[in-house]
Write an enzyme that holds these catalytic residues in place. Structure first.
Site, PDB file in Angstrom:
ATOM      1  N   CYS A   1      60.939  28.825  22.719  1.00  0.00           N
ATOM      2  CA  CYS A   1      62.039  28.977  21.875  1.00  0.00           C
ATOM      3  C   CYS A   1      63.467  28.742  22.763  1.00  0.00           C
ATOM      4  O   CYS A   1      64.343  27.846  22.204  1.00  0.00           O
ATOM      5  CB  CYS A   1      62.653  30.042  21.343  1.00  0.00           C
ATOM      6  SG  CYS A   1      61.296  31.152  20.228  1.00  0.00           S
TER       7      CYS A   1
ATOM      8  N   ASN B   1      62.268  30.371  11.252  1.00  0.00           N
ATOM      9  CA  ASN B   1      62.769  30.211  13.212  1.00  0.00           C
ATOM     10  C   ASN B   1      61.766  28.794  13.117  1.00  0.00           C
ATOM     11  O   ASN B   1      60.077  29.425  13.432  1.00  0.00           O
ATOM     12  CB  ASN B   1      62.370  31.830  13.445  1.00  0.00           C
ATOM     13  CG  ASN B   1      62.010  31.007  15.818  1.00  0.00           C
ATOM     14  OD1 ASN B   1      61.987  30.241  15.933  1.00  0.00           O
ATOM     15  ND2 ASN B   1      62.191  31.778  16.049  1.00  0.00           N
TER      16      ASN B   1
ATOM     17  N   HIS C   1      69.875  29.692  18.562  1.00  0.00           N
ATOM     18  CA  HIS C   1      68.486  29.738  18.126  1.00  0.00           C
ATOM     19  C   HIS C   1      68.296  30.532  17.074  1.00  0.00           C
ATOM     20  O   HIS C   1      69.058  31.546  17.222  1.00  0.00           O
ATOM     21  CB  HIS C   1      67.520  30.142  18.761  1.00  0.00           C
ATOM     22  CG  HIS C   1      66.490  30.796  18.642  1.00  0.00           C
ATOM     23  ND1 HIS C   1      65.564  29.412  18.031  1.00  0.00           N
ATOM     24  CD2 HIS C   1      65.711  32.263  18.980  1.00  0.00           C
ATOM     25  CE1 HIS C   1      64.260  29.818  18.082  1.00  0.00           C
ATOM     26  NE2 HIS C   1      64.196  30.899  18.382  1.00  0.00           N
TER      27      HIS C   1
HETATM   28  O1  UT7 Z   1      61.936  33.456  18.521  1.00  0.00           O
HETATM   29  C1  UT7 Z   1      62.136  34.745  18.557  1.00  0.00           C
HETATM   30  C2  UT7 Z   1      60.903  35.575  18.251  1.00  0.00           C
HETATM   31  N1  UT7 Z   1      61.122  36.658  17.361  1.00  0.00           N
HETATM   32  C3  UT7 Z   1      62.205  37.459  17.550  1.00  0.00           C
HETATM   33  O2  UT7 Z   1      63.439  36.819  17.455  1.00  0.00           O
HETATM   34  C4  UT7 Z   1      62.661  38.516  16.661  1.00  0.00           C
HETATM   35  C5  UT7 Z   1      63.235  39.451  16.542  1.00  0.00           C
HETATM   36  N2  UT7 Z   1      62.944  40.591  15.965  1.00  0.00           N
HETATM   37  C6  UT7 Z   1      63.498  40.825  14.495  1.00  0.00           C
HETATM   38  O3  UT7 Z   1      63.971  39.995  13.995  1.00  0.00           O
HETATM   39  C7  UT7 Z   1      63.379  42.136  14.111  1.00  0.00           C
HETATM   40  O4  UT7 Z   1      63.080  42.802  14.386  1.00  0.00           O
HETATM   41  C8  UT7 Z   1      62.445  41.612  12.768  1.00  0.00           C
HETATM   42  C9  UT7 Z   1      62.682  41.104  11.400  1.00  0.00           C
HETATM   43  C10 UT7 Z   1      60.648  40.998  13.628  1.00  0.00           C
HETATM   44  C11 UT7 Z   1      61.581  43.046  12.069  1.00  0.00           C
HETATM   45  O5  UT7 Z   1      63.074  43.929  11.369  1.00  0.00           O
HETATM   46  P1  UT7 Z   1      62.890  45.609  11.923  1.00  0.00           P
HETATM   47  O6  UT7 Z   1      64.673  45.783  10.913  1.00  0.00           O
HETATM   48  O7  UT7 Z   1      63.625  45.218  13.085  1.00  0.00           O
HETATM   49  O8  UT7 Z   1      62.181  46.138  11.070  1.00  0.00           O
HETATM   50  P2  UT7 Z   1      61.121  47.345  11.500  1.00  0.00           P
HETATM   51  O9  UT7 Z   1      59.704  46.351  12.694  1.00  0.00           O
HETATM   52  O10 UT7 Z   1      62.313  48.551  12.375  1.00  0.00           O
HETATM   53  O11 UT7 Z   1      60.268  47.732  10.487  1.00  0.00           O
HETATM   54  C12 UT7 Z   1      61.394  48.165   9.587  1.00  0.00           C
HETATM   55  C13 UT7 Z   1      60.273  49.276   8.335  1.00  0.00           C
HETATM   56  C14 UT7 Z   1      58.362  48.953   9.009  1.00  0.00           C
HETATM   57  O12 UT7 Z   1      58.212  49.920   7.783  1.00  0.00           O
HETATM   58  P3  UT7 Z   1      58.290  51.657   8.128  1.00  0.00           P
HETATM   59  O13 UT7 Z   1      57.028  51.799   9.389  1.00  0.00           O
HETATM   60  O14 UT7 Z   1      59.337  51.966   8.066  1.00  0.00           O
HETATM   61  O15 UT7 Z   1      57.041  51.959   6.458  1.00  0.00           O
HETATM   62  C15 UT7 Z   1      57.816  47.970   8.662  1.00  0.00           C
HETATM   63  O16 UT7 Z   1      56.252  48.087   8.575  1.00  0.00           O
HETATM   64  O17 UT7 Z   1      59.696  47.296   7.869  1.00  0.00           O
HETATM   65  C16 UT7 Z   1      58.954  47.065   7.776  1.00  0.00           C
HETATM   66  N3  UT7 Z   1      58.710  45.762   7.718  1.00  0.00           N
HETATM   67  C17 UT7 Z   1      58.403  44.805   5.984  1.00  0.00           C
HETATM   68  N4  UT7 Z   1      58.491  45.540   5.263  1.00  0.00           N
HETATM   69  C18 UT7 Z   1      58.270  44.291   4.094  1.00  0.00           C
HETATM   70  C19 UT7 Z   1      57.897  44.908   8.031  1.00  0.00           C
HETATM   71  N5  UT7 Z   1      57.887  44.152   8.204  1.00  0.00           N
HETATM   72  C20 UT7 Z   1      58.105  43.875   6.739  1.00  0.00           C
HETATM   73  C21 UT7 Z   1      58.534  42.675   5.726  1.00  0.00           C
HETATM   74  N6  UT7 Z   1      58.565  43.376   4.121  1.00  0.00           N
HETATM   75  N7  UT7 Z   1      58.309  41.384   6.170  1.00  0.00           N
END
Ligand code: UT7
Length: 317
Positions: free
Chosen positions: A108, A274, A244
């Site tokens: 990216c 993204n 980004h």
């Molecule tokens: O170009 C660079 C590439 N990547 C990035 O920049 C990614 C950077 N990271 C992020 O943007 C965030 O960490 C995410 C959007 C990927 C995830 O958000 P988060 O607030 O960090 O969520 P999390 O990973 O802490 O997950 C919280 C909960 C989990 O459930 P439990 O374990 O608490 O029951 C996940 O399984 O949200 C769940 N979850 C979802 N639920 C519904 C994760 N993805 C989803 C989804 N829909 N799409």
């Protein structure tokens, strides 16, 4: 150097969050509240080369230049339609150009890396005009059973034509790598070579979202503070921060830490998700065409991605 034309191209197919709920355990509410993304574009029938060429042609038209006026094509891309030839060669073919092409796989951060290389080419007197194209289809790499990753991405391409100027408009750049292949990676495709022990693996992009999130906010704030200092500017003197487009929450956190007004942080993540290294040039094109970007303004860019690569640049438009 100076930007003399911008262009972009997007796939026609719009995929809403609602459509994702048909095969993923997710919801529009979760995706919007955790990322700011409402919909994305996904390349269905066309090719990455097709998008890249379209964006390039629009930038060249805006700049009023033909293929023979270009001395270098710099292409930022992670995955295209072929492993080889590189995407830059397809762009050359598409616009009828026969000179040097150079492809950068900077994840990216690729567009900012390309700007930095372009500035060095100009400084060395090796080019008068450079076409920079960033074209990506991260939706091809994503694991569409992993709800925490696949909902984030969209496909697209952005391009700029740069011209050498007496006094460079590139006021500062900073690029770096904090090697870590565990948080964000995509293995090479498998081989059937009978002599190779490590045959690669069937696989998709892997991402540890929380670790990437932490890295993103801190690197973005550090890099922007560093380039502003290098350029001898206060953050308040920067008109726009084009970051980004990975997650609206990352953009908000960076903005708060930099203590700059939210209006200076434009975005398209809600509509496009993204688009990897294409995010910034697509945004640049949108803002040029709708008149938000004005001659003489100072714009700061910042990006981060697999590698982990990160960097920032400041340009006078
Ligand atoms: O170009 C660079 C590439 N990547 C990035 O920049 C990614 C950077 N990271 C992020 O943007 C965030 O960490 C995410 C959007 C990927 C995830 O958000 P988060 O607030 O960090 O969520 P999390 O990973 O802490 O997950 C919280 C909960 C989990 O459930 P439990 O374990 O608490 O029951 C996940 O399984 O949200 C769940 N979850 C979802 N639920 C519904 C994760 N993805 C989803 C989804 N829909 N799409």
């Amino acid at each position: 150097m100076k930007i003399i034309g911008t262009g972009s191209a997007l796939p026609e197919q719009v995929v809403t969050n609602e459509e994702l709920t048909k095969f993923l355990d997710t919801s529009d509410e979760w995706i919007v509240s955790h990322t700011g993304i409402q919909e994305r574009r996904i390349l269905k029938e066309g090719t990455v080369a097709g998008l890249a060429i379209e964006a390039a042609q629009r930038a060249m038209e805006a700049a009023g230049v033909a293929a023979e006026d270009i001395d270098l094509i710099l292409c930022s891309n992670v995955v295209s339609d072929f492993v080889t030839p590189a995407l830059g060669c397809f762009i050359a073919g598409g616009i009828g150009y026969g000179g040097q092409t150079l492809d950068v796989n900077g994840a990216c951060t690729g567009f900012i890396k390309a700007l930095d290389i372009a500035d060095s080419y100009f400084a060395a007197g090796k080019a008068k005009r450079i076409l920079v194209v960033a074209a990506e289809k991260p939706t091809y790499l994503a694991d569409w059973t992993d709800r925490a990753t696949c909902v984030l991405f969209g496909d697209g391409a952005g391009a700029v034509v740069l011209e050498r100027t007496k006094e460079s408009g590139c006021l500062a750049t900073h690029l770096a790598t904090q090697f870590n292949a565990d948080f964000l990676n995509m293995p090479t495709p498998p081989t059937n070579c009978p002599f190779t022990q490590n045959k690669g693996r069937e696989g998709y992009m892997y991402m540890n979202g929380q670790e990437v999130y932490r890295f993103a906010v801190s690197s973005c704030v550090k890099d922007l503070t560093l380039v502003a200092k290098k350029a001898g500017l206060a953050l308040s003197e920067i008109d726009w921060f084009l970051l980004h487009q990975a997650n609206q929450r990352i953009l908000n956190a960076a903005q708060m830490r930099l203590k700059q007004p939210g209006e200076k942080f434009p975005g398209n993540i809600g509509r496009l998700g993204n688009t990897s290294s294409a995010c910034i040039p697509i945004l640049l094109d949108e803002m040029t065409r709708d008149g938000r970007l004005k001659e003489g303004q100072i714009v700061a860019f910042s990006a981060f991605g697999a590698g982990l690569t990160h960097g920032a640049a400041i340009l006078r438009i």
